[in-house]
Each structure stands twice: as C-alpha cells, then as structure tokens.
Design a protein around this motif. Structure first.
Motif, PDB file in Angstrom:
ATOM      1  N   GLN A 442      70.533  91.317  41.981  1.00 53.95           N
ATOM      2  CA  GLN A 442      71.630  91.442  42.946  1.00 53.95           C
ATOM      3  C   GLN A 442      71.961  90.125  43.627  1.00 53.95           C
ATOM      4  O   GLN A 442      72.401  90.093  44.773  1.00 53.95           O
ATOM      5  CB  GLN A 442      71.259  92.505  43.994  1.00 53.95           C
ATOM      6  N   GLY A 443      71.788  89.042  42.922  1.00 49.20           N
ATOM      7  CA  GLY A 443      72.080  87.736  43.484  1.00 49.20           C
ATOM      8  C   GLY A 443      70.817  86.949  43.738  1.00 49.20           C
ATOM      9  O   GLY A 443      69.792  87.487  44.164  1.00 49.20           O
ATOM     10  N   ALA A 444      70.866  85.658  43.453  1.00 47.28           N
ATOM     11  CA  ALA A 444      69.693  84.799  43.608  1.00 47.28           C
ATOM     12  C   ALA A 444      69.637  84.191  45.001  1.00 47.28           C
ATOM     13  O   ALA A 444      70.651  84.100  45.701  1.00 47.28           O
ATOM     14  CB  ALA A 444      69.729  83.688  42.566  1.00 47.28           C
ATOM     15  N   LYS A 445      68.451  83.783  45.382  1.00 43.92           N
ATOM     16  CA  LYS A 445      68.265  82.957  46.576  1.00 43.92           C
ATOM     17  C   LYS A 445      67.901  81.568  46.078  1.00 43.92           C
ATOM     18  O   LYS A 445      66.770  81.317  45.666  1.00 43.92           O
ATOM     19  CB  LYS A 445      67.170  83.535  47.460  1.00 43.92           C
ATOM     20  N   PHE A 446      68.872  80.694  46.111  1.00 42.99           N
ATOM     21  CA  PHE A 446      68.740  79.370  45.511  1.00 42.99           C
ATOM     22  C   PHE A 446      67.516  78.615  46.020  1.00 42.99           C
ATOM     23  O   PHE A 446      66.776  78.014  45.229  1.00 42.99           O
ATOM     24  CB  PHE A 446      70.007  78.555  45.764  1.00 42.99           C
ATOM     25  N   VAL A 447      67.298  78.631  47.322  1.00 45.64           N
ATOM     26  CA  VAL A 447      66.188  77.846  47.873  1.00 45.64           C
ATOM     27  C   VAL A 447      64.842  78.348  47.359  1.00 45.64           C
ATOM     28  O   VAL A 447      63.904  77.574  47.177  1.00 45.64           O
ATOM     29  CB  VAL A 447      66.214  77.840  49.417  1.00 45.64           C
ATOM     30  N   GLU A 448      64.726  79.653  47.111  1.00 46.70           N
ATOM     31  CA  GLU A 448      63.483  80.204  46.571  1.00 46.70           C
ATOM     32  C   GLU A 448      63.254  79.731  45.135  1.00 46.70           C
ATOM     33  O   GLU A 448      62.149  79.355  44.756  1.00 46.70           O
ATOM     34  CB  GLU A 448      63.512  81.737  46.611  1.00 46.70           C
ATOM     35  N   VAL A 449      64.311  79.769  44.343  1.00 45.11           N
ATOM     36  CA  VAL A 449      64.202  79.346  42.948  1.00 45.11           C
ATOM     37  C   VAL A 449      63.874  77.856  42.873  1.00 45.11           C
ATOM     38  O   VAL A 449      62.991  77.439  42.102  1.00 45.11           O
ATOM     39  CB  VAL A 449      65.513  79.650  42.188  1.00 45.11           C
ATOM     40  N   LYS A 450      64.556  77.063  43.657  1.00 46.55           N
ATOM     41  CA  LYS A 450      64.333  75.624  43.657  1.00 46.55           C
ATOM     42  C   LYS A 450      62.896  75.301  44.063  1.00 46.55           C
ATOM     43  O   LYS A 450      62.221  74.498  43.412  1.00 46.55           O
ATOM     44  CB  LYS A 450      65.318  74.938  44.609  1.00 46.55           C
ATOM     45  N   ALA A 451      62.411  75.939  45.116  1.00 45.30           N
ATOM     46  CA  ALA A 451      61.044  75.681  45.584  1.00 45.30           C
ATOM     47  C   ALA A 451      60.013  76.111  44.544  1.00 45.30           C
ATOM     48  O   ALA A 451      58.989  75.427  44.345  1.00 45.30           O
ATOM     49  CB  ALA A 451      60.803  76.403  46.904  1.00 45.30           C
ATOM     50  N   ALA A 452      60.269  77.222  43.882  1.00 44.95           N
ATOM     51  CA  ALA A 452      59.327  77.712  42.869  1.00 44.95           C
ATOM     52  C   ALA A 452      59.214  76.727  41.706  1.00 44.95           C
ATOM     53  O   ALA A 452      58.112  76.462  41.205  1.00 44.95           O
ATOM     54  CB  ALA A 452      59.772  79.083  42.364  1.00 44.95           C
ATOM     55  N   PHE A 453      60.339  76.186  41.275  1.00 46.93           N
ATOM     56  CA  PHE A 453      60.293  75.168  40.219  1.00 46.93           C
ATOM     57  C   PHE A 453      59.560  73.915  40.690  1.00 46.93           C
ATOM     58  O   PHE A 453      58.693  73.383  39.996  1.00 46.93           O
ATOM     59  CB  PHE A 453      61.716  74.793  39.786  1.00 46.93           C
ATOM     60  N   GLU A 454      59.914  73.453  41.872  1.00 50.12           N
ATOM     61  CA  GLU A 454      59.376  72.176  42.351  1.00 50.12           C
ATOM     62  C   GLU A 454      57.860  72.192  42.497  1.00 50.12           C
ATOM     63  O   GLU A 454      57.206  71.170  42.296  1.00 50.12           O
ATOM     64  CB  GLU A 454      60.045  71.810  43.677  1.00 50.12           C
ATOM     65  N   ARG A 455      57.304  73.344  42.805  1.00 50.44           N
ATOM     66  CA  ARG A 455      55.847  73.438  42.922  1.00 50.44           C
ATOM     67  C   ARG A 455      55.147  73.245  41.575  1.00 50.44           C
ATOM     68  O   ARG A 455      53.929  73.048  41.533  1.00 50.44           O
ATOM     69  CB  ARG A 455      55.455  74.793  43.521  1.00 50.44           C
ATOM     70  N   ASN A 456      55.922  73.274  40.499  1.00 50.31           N
ATOM     71  CA  ASN A 456      55.320  73.216  39.163  1.00 50.31           C
ATOM     72  C   ASN A 456      55.778  72.025  38.324  1.00 50.31           C
ATOM     73  O   ASN A 456      55.393  71.912  37.163  1.00 50.31           O
ATOM     74  CB  ASN A 456      55.623  74.519  38.411  1.00 50.31           C
ATOM     75  N   TYR A 457      56.570  71.136  38.893  1.00 49.28           N
ATOM     76  CA  TYR A 457      57.048  69.993  38.126  1.00 49.28           C
ATOM     77  C   TYR A 457      55.889  69.162  37.569  1.00 49.28           C
ATOM     78  O   TYR A 457      55.901  68.744  36.407  1.00 49.28           O
ATOM     79  CB  TYR A 457      57.952  69.107  38.976  1.00 49.28           C
ATOM     80  N   GLY A 458      54.901  68.890  38.388  1.00 52.36           N
ATOM     81  CA  GLY A 458      53.764  68.096  37.925  1.00 52.36           C
ATOM     82  C   GLY A 458      53.067  68.743  36.755  1.00 52.36           C
ATOM     83  O   GLY A 458      52.739  68.087  35.763  1.00 52.36           O
TER      84      GLY A 458
END
Length: 557
Positions: A442-458
């Motif tokens: 029902q729609g994304a929460k951009f900040v949640e998705v962005k933070a989830a990715f960023e925690r795993n970039y390394g």
C-alpha cells in the motif's frame, strides 16, 4: 614484508594490463561497447533481440500479444538458430556431432551449419545449427523460432532439397517446415530453467551468488517462476519474496515481465558465464585458455546486447542500458561518478574489470580473474539498488500523492532482483525492503527502504557513493532525504585511469628498488659498511611506503 603484498598486487595489475594490450593486438572481432572479445559471440550478443521482440508484444497489451510475448520468452527467435530436418529414408550412415552440413536457401544461396548432435544410421531427424558471422549486423539471416511466419527466413535452409554432409560421398535429401522447424537453442527462459544444472549441480557448484537467490526463494528457477506468474496474472510460491499479480492490469504485469527477464534471468546468467570461465581456467597456462576466454566474452555479450552502443547510450535492452539510465537519476555518471551526463560509473568500472579479467584468463591467472568476477558481481547490484530506491520514492504516498500501478510494479521487480543479496547480509533488512516494495503493497516508506539498504552496503561490497542519491536535475539538487550515504566500502576505488595505473606501476617499481636497497644497506651495516648512510632515510622510506601501500591497496582490493 608488509609492503610486498600490495606491491605484488600492483605489479600483477600492471602485468594484466600489459597482457591485455598484447591480446588486443590479435583481435579480429567487433567491439562490444568498451570491450574487444577474443572469440565470436555475435550470436550470444543477439539475445537482446528476443528481449526487444518480447517487449514489443507486451507493449500492445492484448491477450494475443501476451501469448506471443510468452512464446518468444520461452522459445526464442534470434539466438542459436537450429533447423530440425527430416532425412528422406533416414540417414544412410551415422552422422557425428559437429559434422559440417551444407545446403541452400529458397533463393539458391549456400547456407552452412553443423550437426548439433550425433545422429545414428537410419535416423530420420537431423538437427543443424546454423553457422553465424562475426559481423554483428549480419550475424545470421535465419531468425524464426517463436516468430514463425513473421520471422526472417532468407538465410534458412529451403523447405526441401539436398544436404552435403561431411564424410558422405552422396548428398541426402530432406524436408521440413521452414516456419515451425527452425527453432532456437538459447532463450531468455533457459537462463533460469537451466540454473539447477548449470549453477547448482555442476562441478564447483553451487555458485555463491546464485546460492543466495536459491536459498532466499527456495526454488531453482526463481526468475522463470516470477515471469510466468506475471504472464498468467497469478501467484508465486516462494519461501520468501512472494508476488501476487492477480490485482495487476497489463500495465503492471508488463513491467514485472520485461524487467524480470532482463534484471533477474539475464543478470544471473552473466555471473554464471564468468563462473564457467573460472571453472575452465588452467592456471599458469599462457594462451591455452580459449574456452574460459570464450565464456568470459559471452558474459560481456549477455550484459550488453547487440543493440547497445558504448558510452552514455541507453538504447539497449539489457544491463548496460539500465546502468546508464539509473546513473542519470542518481548523479553517478561520468568517470568520477558525480555527474548526470556521460556513461555510468558502474559501466566504466565493470568494463575495466571485464578487460582486466580477460587478460588474466589469457595468461592463466585464474585467481586474479576471480577478483574481477567478484568486483563485477558487486557492481552489477548497484543499478538494482538504485532502481528499488527510485521507485520507493515514487510509491511513497507522503512524497508522491498519486502512485501508479506501473511505478509500483517497477519497484517490486527491482526489489525482487536484489532482495536475496540483502537477505544474505541481513534477513530483517531484506524483510523491511520487501514489506515496502512487494507487489500489492500500500505504498512504500522511502526513508525505511533507504536506511535498510544503507545498513548493508559494506556487506554487499558497495558504498553510498557508488549508489549516489536521488537527484532532481531540474533543481540541480538531491530530493529531500535522498542524499548519498557515506555507508559501505569504497568498492569503486579501482576505477583508475590508464595514467594512474602507469603511475602506480612506476611507483611500485621505485618502492621495490628502495626496499631492496634498504635490505642491502641493513645487511651491509651488520658488517660495518655504509655507516654514513643518513639516519633519517629509514623513516622517510617507511613514510613513503605507507603512502604507496594506501594507493596500491585502493586499486587492488
């Protein structure tokens, strides 16, 4: 001794670069973007013509066009063309696999091929694989398969006639249906349906990148199942990351299909070809690695496609074009990855590694070539992350009041293409991304998705600077809360210019000389020689060595 390891890596990189240049002087094949293959892969490069033809049918958005698109997906039309002919009275003797076969087209032009597999004496069916040209534009003139009567038959064997078969004194007569018996041995669906045999059960398998996806979805042909469910407007039955397309119209299903085939089916098969090259590589054997080099060339062909020009072009249908599209959105174009113009930094990095890897394979440096494969696989994930983030923003109702089905479907398929990689790092973060991006959410929460990715970039081997930030070219500023992150590793630090590489080579040689001189001085000092050598030279040399160590590591890791 600590300094010798990075110097060794630098010299290996220089040597690989030098061997690559030597190999390039022997080339006689057309370039694929910024890469010159050492083998003929025009037929492989043409797999994007299936993607193009399928997308054309999907765009019509009718039941009939969807059926045609599915047929192209499953049966192909443009890559590895094969004629299946009936031999009158059966084969007069056994026909070995690879035997040359010569016939004529309807217009009387000679056409050549080879027996795809052996046929026993008396066999009524012979499968003939058409020869292909090293010229991409004219690689083959028999393109039928799923296109049937709409296909190109100019270069196909005539419907009936005689065949001259190597080893046979007399021609044999044959007949077949020119529209239904010209098939294809390479298909978009096959990239996924053959995954179990080619990526899981083969020697040295399962391949690590594929295993992340198999474990996450818990099926072997996850990409194929995703695409077929979208064609049918049905549901998947995965362990994780399920999709229910029943609520989608043609608009959403089209996006799920065409992006699924390119960014799930083809994406993984590019990695498979690199793994296959490494499996066949003979360590220490110079100029005797034709098979692995050919597999590596195939990986480049599948990544790029025949319709893709090099540079900043977005005219293609596969992964090269995707990287160039996303770099505009995230300001990661150009040599430094800080522009909205020019070729994607991702493509620049990937093709640098493709070229170095080719040189390493030619020279039997198998372990070094694996380093290139690992880097390429990490770089290939960047546009998938960018795509997910872009559509997370476009489907966040607090940022985009009107969310389209098309955007929601695009976000879902981008997420599906990268979720297993995130899951291998953090199951909870992968679940967060899925909850926001899944089909029917029902729609994304951009900040949640962005933070989830960023925690795993390394963990993913990439950095926030690789991904960039969602950029508004109209205002020349990043969208709110969409700026680049500082998270992760500097995965693209290997993107040095030829001049920088040359500089490293020279600097490495200087340091080697300095180290050798110091070793000699120390040994001589033990015998009372060279007592007047400046006392500060050792510390100065150490400082210089530390600088060189830092520079070389940034290139070699």
């Amino acid at each position: 001794m600590k300094i010798l390891f990075p110097i060794t890596l630098a010299l290996a990189a220089c040597d690989a670069d030098a061997s690559l240049r030597a190999a390039e002087r022997r080339l006689s094949f057309e370039k694929i973007a910024e890469y010159e293959p050492l083998s003929k892969v025009t037929d492989h490069n043409a797999i994007d013509l299936d993607q193009m033809a399928m997308e054309e049918q999907l765009g019509l958005e009718t039941t009939d066009s969807y059926a045609k698109a599915k047929n192209i997906y499953q049966n192909g039309a443009h890559s590895k063309p094969i004629a299946e002919v009936t031999i009158t009275g059966g084969a007069p003797a056994a026909i070995p696999e690879g035997a040359e076969v010569i016939g004529k087209t309807t217009s009387g032009q000679e056409v050549r091929g080879q027996a795809l597999e052996a046929a026993a004496s008396g066999a009524s069916v012979l499968r003939i694989q058409y020869n292909t040209s090293p010229i991409q534009e004219a690689y083959v003139d028999c393109q039928v398969g799923a296109l049937e009567k709409d296909g190109n038959t100019e270069g196909c064997l005539a419907s009936n006639g005689t065949l001259t078969i190597d080893g046979f004194s007399d021609p044999v007569t044959y007949n077949y249906n020119i529209h239904t018996d010209n098939n294809n041995g390479r298909t978009l669906a096959g990239f996924s349906t053959e995954a179990q045999a080619k990526m899981y059960e083969c020697p040295n398998c399962p391949y690590p990148d594929y295993e992340k996806f198999r474990k996450y979805y818990d099926v072997f042909d996850y990409a194929n199942q995703w695409v077929l469910a979208a064609f049918a407007g049905g549901k998947t039955s995965f362990a994780n990351g399920n999709a229910d397309f029943s609520g989608y119209s043609f608009s959403g299903r089209t996006e799920a299909i065409k992006k699924g085939t390119a960014y799930m089916n083809v994406w993984m098969y590019v990695i498979r070809e690199m793994e296959d090259a490494l499996d066949d590589c003979k360590a220490g054997c110079i100029n005797c690695n034709d098979d692995p080099v050919h597999a590596w060339d195939e990986a480049v062909a599948f990544y790029t496609g025949s319709q893709q020009e090099g540079g900043a072009s977005t005219d293609g249908y596969l992964l090269y074009a995707l990287a160039n599209k996303r770099c505009i959105n995230f300001k990661t174009c150009g040599p430094a990855g800080d522009s909205v113009e020019g070729s994607s930094k991702v493509n620049t990095d990937i093709f640098r590694e493709f070229n170095i890897g080719q040189g390493n394979l030619v020279n039997g440096k198998c372990d070094s070539a694996r380093q290139q494969k690992e880097k390429i696989a990490a770089f290939m994930a960047i546009p998938l992350v960018q795509g997910t983030l872009r559509y997370a923003y476009l489907t966040d109702t607090s940022l985009t009041p009107s969310v389209s089905e098309k955007s929601q479907a695009e976000g879902a398929v981008f997420a599906a293409s990268v979720l297993p990689i995130v899951h291998a790092c953090s199951p909870s973060d992968a679940q967060t991304i899925y909850n926001n991006m899944a089909v029917g959410s029902q729609g994304a929460k951009f900040v949640e998705v962005k933070a989830a990715f960023e925690r795993n970039y390394g963990c993913m081997g990439i950095s926030g600077s690789d991904v960039g930030g969602l950029y508004d070219s109209a205002t020349e500023a990043y969208f709110t809360n969409a700026e680049p992150s500082s998270a992760g590793s500097d995965s693209s630090s290997g993107g040095l210019s030829g001049g920088a590489i040359a500089g490293i080579c020279i600097a490495a040689a200087v340091v080697v000389f300095a180290v050798a001189f110091l070793v000699f001085r120390n040994k001589s000092s033990a015998h009372g020689v060279d007592k007047d050598f400046p006392s500060g030279a050792g510390s100065s040399s150490t400082q210089n060595s530390n600088v060189e160590h830092s520079n070389v590591q940034s290139y070699a890791t």
